[in-house]
Motif scaffolding. Structure first.
Motif, PDB file in Angstrom:
ATOM      1  N   LYS A  98       0.824  -1.216   0.000  1.00  9.30           N
ATOM      2  CA  LYS A  98       0.000   0.000   0.000  1.00  9.30           C
ATOM      3  C   LYS A  98       0.856   1.262   0.000  1.00  9.30           C
ATOM      4  CE  LYS A  98      -3.795   2.301   2.411  1.00  9.30           C
ATOM      5  NZ  LYS A  98      -4.777   2.234   3.510  1.00  9.30           N
ATOM      6  N   LYS A  99       1.910   1.255   0.813  1.00  8.47           N
ATOM      7  CA  LYS A  99       2.755   2.449   0.948  1.00  8.47           C
ATOM      8  C   LYS A  99       3.480   2.780  -0.352  1.00  8.47           C
ATOM      9  CE  LYS A  99       6.368   2.092   3.607  1.00  8.47           C
ATOM     10  NZ  LYS A  99       7.223   1.958   4.816  1.00  8.47           N
ATOM     11  N   PHE A 103       5.076   1.504  -7.096  1.00  9.86           N
ATOM     12  CA  PHE A 103       6.211   0.645  -7.418  1.00  9.86           C
ATOM     13  C   PHE A 103       5.750  -0.752  -7.816  1.00  9.86           C
ATOM     14  CE2 PHE A 103       9.530  -2.387  -6.081  1.00  9.86           C
ATOM     15  CZ  PHE A 103      10.593  -1.933  -6.851  1.00  9.86           C
ATOM     16  N   TRP A 104       4.741  -1.269  -7.123  1.00  8.94           N
ATOM     17  CA  TRP A 104       4.313  -2.646  -7.365  1.00  8.94           C
ATOM     18  C   TRP A 104       3.301  -2.776  -8.501  1.00  8.94           C
ATOM     19  CZ3 TRP A 104       7.501  -5.817  -5.159  1.00  8.94           C
ATOM     20  CH2 TRP A 104       8.124  -5.457  -3.972  1.00  8.94           C
ATOM     21  N   LEU A 105       2.429  -1.781  -8.657  1.00 10.69           N
ATOM     22  CA  LEU A 105       1.412  -1.866  -9.704  1.00 10.69           C
ATOM     23  C   LEU A 105       2.039  -1.773 -11.097  1.00 10.69           C
ATOM     24  CD1 LEU A 105      -1.621   0.254  -8.452  1.00 10.69           C
ATOM     25  CD2 LEU A 105      -1.573  -2.202  -8.891  1.00 10.69           C
ATOM     26  N   THR A 239       5.278  -3.997 -16.852  1.00  6.29           N
ATOM     27  CA  THR A 239       4.622  -5.145 -17.478  1.00  6.29           C
ATOM     28  C   THR A 239       4.725  -5.110 -19.001  1.00  6.29           C
ATOM     29  OG1 THR A 239       2.535  -3.923 -17.242  1.00  6.29           O
ATOM     30  CG2 THR A 239       3.002  -5.633 -15.610  1.00  6.29           C
ATOM     31  N   ASN A 240       5.139  -3.964 -19.574  1.00  5.62           N
ATOM     32  CA  ASN A 240       5.329  -3.881 -21.029  1.00  5.62           C
ATOM     33  C   ASN A 240       6.715  -4.382 -21.447  1.00  5.62           C
ATOM     34  OD1 ASN A 240       7.096  -1.853 -20.322  1.00  5.62           O
ATOM     35  ND2 ASN A 240       5.909  -0.187 -21.220  1.00  5.62           N
ATOM     36  N   GLY A 241       7.514  -4.829 -20.476  1.00  7.53           N
ATOM     37  CA  GLY A 241       8.823  -5.400 -20.784  1.00  7.53           C
ATOM     38  C   GLY A 241       9.987  -4.438 -20.681  1.00  7.53           C
ATOM     39  N   GLU A 242       9.724  -3.148 -20.440  1.00  9.59           N
ATOM     40  CA  GLU A 242      10.794  -2.155 -20.326  1.00  9.59           C
ATOM     41  C   GLU A 242      11.166  -1.950 -18.856  1.00  9.59           C
ATOM     42  OE1 GLU A 242       9.615   1.433 -22.209  1.00  9.59           O
ATOM     43  OE2 GLU A 242       9.376   0.523 -24.193  1.00  9.59           O
TER      44      GLU A 242
END
Length: 278
Positions: A98-99, A103-105, A239-242
């Protein structure tokens, strides 16, 4: 355990899950008792609740064998200790995600093995370093700064930045111990970018056991991180690979550093030592 296995046993534990998650007071009492045995007045002061509310919850916890009472002292049962340990870890993991949600999404976490995702709560005391329009090099400059404060550096990298070569050359000249795990592609680019004189110096450092470089297949790693004697710096691919150069998760907490060292050892176990010939 697969998702299907978990679904198979869900009905057996759903009542306990509901019981623990539907009450803030229950959770706080269990976490308090996880810190040590308490009397009713201790819980009252620590949680700022009236005695009747706490007593009611304690009775419920006793009835389900999460808590037991010895005289006027309440303690977690063995069952309570086990469940509370996992509960605390879940809370810390939720806090980490959450914090630092940005970064994670929309980032690839598939190269963080499941056993390390289970330990994600160890990164609780971390912060997100993020480049800005007015300071697009903020992440890189922060990374350089932490490198130059270190005596031991271990890194895993499937990315190539020419600036890193000069940085690590300077660090090695200053007697910093370095271990790197590079993909085959990055290893080739790095070797092509090094002049003959530098290669001879690296070979001598290799023989002196001040430098170790490991090779790993590209498909084995899709995460970039550095762990030093003082700091962990973790980067992810989108997630786009970059690779996302604009964000690093950074922590100087000993638990996060240990997490990083263990992850480095995990990848070292999949890599092959590269020998620099003179």
């Amino acid at each position: 355990m697969t998702l299907n296995n978990v679904l198979d046993i869900y009905d057996d534990v759903k009542d306990d899950l509901k019981f623990l998650s539907m009450s803030v007071v229950r959770t706080k009492i269990m976490l308090s008792l996880n810190e040590g045995d308490c009397k009713l007045n201790d819980l009252k002061k620590g949680l700022d609740l009236d005695s009747s509310a706490i007593k009611h919850v304690l009775n419920d916890l006793e009835e389900r064998n999460f808590v037991f009472k010895n005289g006027d002292v309440y303690s977690l049962s063995e069952k309570g200790i086990i469940i509370c340990t996992k509960l605390a870890e879940l809370i810390k993991t939720l806090s980490v995600v959450k914090k630092n949600e940005k970064f994670w999404l929309k980032h690839d976490i598939t190269s963080i093995p499941p056993e390390f995702l289970l330990r994600l709560g160890e990164l609780e005391r971390s912060c997100l370093v993020e480049s800005e329009l007015t300071d697009i090099l903020k992440t890189f400059e922060n990374f350089k700064e932490l490198l130059h404060k270190s005596e031991v550096i271990k890194g895993v990298s499937p990315i190539f930045k020419p600036e890193f070569i000069e940085e690590f050359k300077t660090l090695l000249e200053n007697d910093v111990y370095v271990e790197l795990i590079l993909t085959n592609k990055i290893m080739s680019k790095t070797m092509r970018s090094i002049d003959a004189g530098t290669l001879i110096k690296l070979g001598k450092l290799f023989l002196q056991n001040k430098l170790k470089i490991w090779k790993i297949k590209e498909e084995e790693v899709n995460v970039a991180f550095t762990v030093t004697d003082t700091t962990l710096s973790l980067g992810l691919f989108s997630t786009n690979g970059e690779y996302d150069l604009s964000r690093d998760l950074v922590s100087d907490d000993p638990k996060a550093i240990q997490w990083g060292n263990d992850l480095f050892d995990y990848y070292k176990g999949k890599a092959e030592l590269f020998k620099i010939g003179l």
